[in-house]
Design a protein around this motif. Structure first.
Motif: not given
Length: 88
Positions: A1-22
């Motif tokens: 859902v987050l990815k879809d919401v961010v993509e719908a906003r046409q580059e107003q935001f950048a989504l960065v995912k981080a693996n907290t275990e690594q």
């Protein structure tokens, strides 16, 4: 859902995912206590964060509030040099 919401906003935001275990040191530096957690970062500073699952409506509301906050920051920056632009 987050990815879809961010993509719908046409580059107003950048989504960065981080693996907290690594990335345990970074997770500690950001005081990550639970997953998921979202951070809003602007000019190399955390300006807001939310923890837990959010609905699509809640995500949109949060992102809208970040855009409003950013507009105020821009207005304050213009206040001394261009008051008319700051008012707009």
């Amino acid at each position: 859902v987050l990815k879809d919401v961010v993509e719908a906003r046409q580059e107003q935001f950048a989504l960065v995912k981080a693996n907290t275990e690594q990335l345990q040191d970074q997770a500690s530096a950001f005081s990550v206590q639970s997953i998921p957690v979202l951070f809003a970062i602007s000019n190399k500073s955390v300006i807001d964060r939310v923890e837990g699952l959010l609905t699509q409506a809640q995500l949109n509301q949060w992102l809208d509030s970040l855009l409003i906050q950013q507009r105020f920051v821009q207005a304050y920056a213009l206040e001394d040099t261009d008051p008319q632009a700051a008012l707009k």
